[in-house]
Design a protein around this motif. Sequence first.
Motif, PDB file in Angstrom:
ATOM      1  N   GLY A 161      39.330 -20.740 -18.168  1.00  0.00           N
ATOM      2  CA  GLY A 161      39.754 -20.058 -19.390  1.00  0.00           C
ATOM      3  C   GLY A 161      39.774 -18.558 -19.202  1.00  0.00           C
ATOM      4  O   GLY A 161      40.707 -17.871 -19.617  1.00  0.00           O
ATOM      5  N   LEU A 162      38.720 -18.049 -18.520  1.00  0.00           N
ATOM      6  CA  LEU A 162      38.636 -16.614 -18.257  1.00  0.00           C
ATOM      7  C   LEU A 162      39.834 -16.159 -17.434  1.00  0.00           C
ATOM      8  O   LEU A 162      40.484 -15.153 -17.735  1.00  0.00           O
ATOM      9  CB  LEU A 162      37.341 -16.321 -17.512  1.00  0.00           C
ATOM     10  N   LEU A 163      40.137 -16.927 -16.389  1.00  0.00           N
ATOM     11  CA  LEU A 163      41.251 -16.585 -15.500  1.00  0.00           C
ATOM     12  C   LEU A 163      42.555 -16.502 -16.286  1.00  0.00           C
ATOM     13  O   LEU A 163      43.313 -15.524 -16.191  1.00  0.00           O
ATOM     14  CB  LEU A 163      41.361 -17.624 -14.390  1.00  0.00           C
ATOM     15  N   ILE A 164      42.804 -17.539 -17.110  1.00  0.00           N
ATOM     16  CA  ILE A 164      44.056 -17.566 -17.862  1.00  0.00           C
ATOM     17  C   ILE A 164      44.099 -16.424 -18.867  1.00  0.00           C
ATOM     18  O   ILE A 164      45.107 -15.718 -18.996  1.00  0.00           O
ATOM     19  CB  ILE A 164      44.225 -18.942 -18.540  1.00  0.00           C
ATOM     20  N   GLY A 165      42.978 -16.204 -19.557  1.00  0.00           N
ATOM     21  CA  GLY A 165      42.927 -15.137 -20.544  1.00  0.00           C
ATOM     22  C   GLY A 165      43.161 -13.772 -19.917  1.00  0.00           C
ATOM     23  O   GLY A 165      43.994 -12.986 -20.374  1.00  0.00           O
ATOM     24  N   THR A 180      46.694 -13.324 -18.701  1.00  0.00           N
ATOM     25  CA  THR A 180      47.621 -13.102 -19.811  1.00  0.00           C
ATOM     26  C   THR A 180      47.555 -11.655 -20.279  1.00  0.00           C
ATOM     27  O   THR A 180      48.586 -11.004 -20.480  1.00  0.00           O
ATOM     28  CB  THR A 180      47.289 -14.054 -20.969  1.00  0.00           C
ATOM     29  N   VAL A 181      46.330 -11.145 -20.426  1.00  0.00           N
ATOM     30  CA  VAL A 181      46.172  -9.762 -20.881  1.00  0.00           C
ATOM     31  C   VAL A 181      46.769  -8.799 -19.855  1.00  0.00           C
ATOM     32  O   VAL A 181      47.496  -7.864 -20.207  1.00  0.00           O
ATOM     33  CB  VAL A 181      44.681  -9.463 -21.126  1.00  0.00           C
ATOM     34  N   ILE A 182      46.482  -9.062 -18.561  1.00  0.00           N
ATOM     35  CA  ILE A 182      47.031  -8.199 -17.507  1.00  0.00           C
ATOM     36  C   ILE A 182      48.558  -8.233 -17.540  1.00  0.00           C
ATOM     37  O   ILE A 182      49.223  -7.185 -17.458  1.00  0.00           O
ATOM     38  CB  ILE A 182      46.515  -8.646 -16.120  1.00  0.00           C
ATOM     39  N   ALA A 183      49.107  -9.442 -17.677  1.00  0.00           N
ATOM     40  CA  ALA A 183      50.565  -9.566 -17.711  1.00  0.00           C
ATOM     41  C   ALA A 183      51.136  -8.781 -18.881  1.00  0.00           C
ATOM     42  O   ALA A 183      52.127  -8.064 -18.749  1.00  0.00           O
ATOM     43  CB  ALA A 183      50.967 -11.030 -17.799  1.00  0.00           C
ATOM     44  N   CYS A 184      50.495  -8.907 -20.049  1.00  0.00           N
ATOM     45  CA  CYS A 184      50.972  -8.177 -21.228  1.00  0.00           C
ATOM     46  C   CYS A 184      50.897  -6.683 -20.980  1.00  0.00           C
ATOM     47  O   CYS A 184      51.854  -5.947 -21.228  1.00  0.00           O
ATOM     48  CB  CYS A 184      50.125  -8.542 -22.447  1.00  0.00           C
TER      49      CYS A 184
END
Lengths: 618, 102
Positions: B85-89, B92-96
């Motif tokens: 979950g941490l990885l995905i979260g 996602t934030v980095i991508a944004c």
Amino acid sequence: MQLARKQSLFKTILEYFVTVDHKKIGLLYLFSGLFFLVCGTVLALLMRIQLAVPENDFLSGQTYNEVMTMHGTTMIFFAATPLIFGLMNYIVPLQIGARDVAFPFINALGFWFFLFGGIFLYSSFLFGEVPDAGWTAYASLAVVSKGHGVDFYLLALQLSGAGTIMSGINFLVTIVNMRAPGMSYMRLPLFTWTSFITSALIIFAFPAFTIGLILLLFSRLFGAQYFNVAIGGNTVIYEHLFWIFGHPEVYILVLPIFGVFSEIFSTFSKKRLFGYNSMVFAVILIGFLGFMVWAHHMFTVGLGPFANAIFAIATMAIAVPTGIKIFNWLLTLWGGSIRLTTPMLYGLGFIPSFIIGGVTGVMTASAAADYQFHDSYFVVAHFHYVIVGGIVFGILGGLHYWWPKMFGYMLNETLGKISFAVLFVGFHTTFFVLHFVGLMGMPRRYFTYLKDQDFGDLNYISTIGSYILVLGLVLIVFNYIYSTVIREKAVNDPWNGRTLEWSIPSPPPMYNFKQVPQVNSLDAFWYEKMKGNSNMSSPDELSDIHMPSNSSLPFFMALGFFIASYGLMFLDKGSNNIAFITLVIGGIIAFGSMVLRSTIEDKGYYITKKQLSEEDPK
Amino acid sequence: MNDKKNTLNKQKLNKELKIQLLVFIVTLLLTVLAFVAVASEKFAPTFIAPFIVTLAVVQVIFQLYYFMHLKDKGNKEISIFLYGGLLIGVLTVIACLFIVWL
């Protein structure tokens, strides 16, 4: 305990309201899902009739928007999701050798939340204020949509979304904790594996959607300004939140279907699934990559060439694990002794249809080309190939496959094959031509087109196709009813199955497994059959079985929130007394049920050894 | 046999208690450190912000691993989902942040 006594109809219905049994909840999911599927199909037909000829006035523009929004929302959230949850609920505990899910109470609660969400959404027709902002409800349109239509959408999805998250957590805990002895992760049947990954996607993806819906809800009901560009808001943020959820949602729906077909291919080829390990790896990879591609729905928003390129490449990367799965299925068929039963036909029809959907998916994933495809009927054709050719085929095939296990009688094979053929022809006739309509430039979501635009002929073909498609669905439902009347009794293992669910009676007793089975291999039941055992052995002796007791609280909890939602929606900034009272009453019911749940001590009950041995040991 | 097991368990509990107390004191110290960093007014905000966030991350790790017993055996699945979950979260934030907005 009266395990097999005949009951009156009223008592049976009542039992479904208070049940916490995963099998009954699975059936509730399946039948409410089928109901919403019919609703969504009727809406689709209305749209196809409107679009059959140019400048048609069968539906007005506003009505068309409403029908289109309701069709999309219904099909994704209230037809596909519950049908898949129904299969998961019924089959997963049987496949892992469990007696129930980990949290039976939460399971029931999740179902009632989903159902009340669906009823809430459809009650918008009674109020005459129907959601009309598309199934995505992009903020720039949804915030300014008049009436309470979009509020119905928001609150209904909030309700059913809560139910979905509960079910997701429940399945995760069930698969982690309740596996039979010897059932290691690499011995899980593939349907269970895909359900596991789907549940993980649910708990990671749905919160983003919940936040998006809350922001939109606050903007509409309480005048919040998150999306007001004039004072520094940002409407694109809603699109991001929606698609961070929305793209994984696609995989949430399609992964269990991959599992269903893996079971079907392996059973009806009489072979172990080819490349089991790589199948598991591919599912995990698809699940992970599914989170990294959401912006491919937003190529034309103007994120810039760098962002578009990255998300385009990430999207194309998903084709790799999906390709692995397709080749594994083909190689499972290769050299197998194939039986062309109805579920197998669905499987064989699924592969080419899904590949077409996948190829158009990669086409739309190329950001540069997507500027042409975006918001045209090409996209509509693409996702209907994936959803109908993948998910609907999977659900119908899976239902036909597990029907004898669920009800104890077979579905008619001849009718099944005919209905599949009609469905297959209708599906391709409806949606194949839409690719070309899209390439010719017809935008999606428009309620009509002009005479000199040359869309007429292809749209007419598509409409005829949709009639054939609906005929196929009618035949399938007819088959369900016909077979129920005929009741051709099913044996415990009608398909010569491989996994644990076929080792127990059809339909399964309420405790599923009299003794928890010992699993010695992948395809555990097949392994025992090959060794000459007709039953699974058990490491334990026959003992009392602890069962959870029924409860009406899940129903009332969901009912409370359902009533409160009406109050919340019609509150209109505090001037409305009736709405406020409704909100309070709903709140009292919901939180009262929670208090009761917390204070009443319920230790369940036992089915004793004596009762177990008294039963007819067939 | 049973006695031996009991004394073993007791020793284990004693050790566990010591570790818990030690970690508790360390977390208190870290909290004091964070307050001092802000209250002393000697450090630049560009230093304080990352410093406090780092301390917070350390605190979270202590909390998860010692007080919530993630270090114990049988928590493999929990860790996988936590880090998944941490990885995905984070991704996602980095991508944004770095792909979509900057």
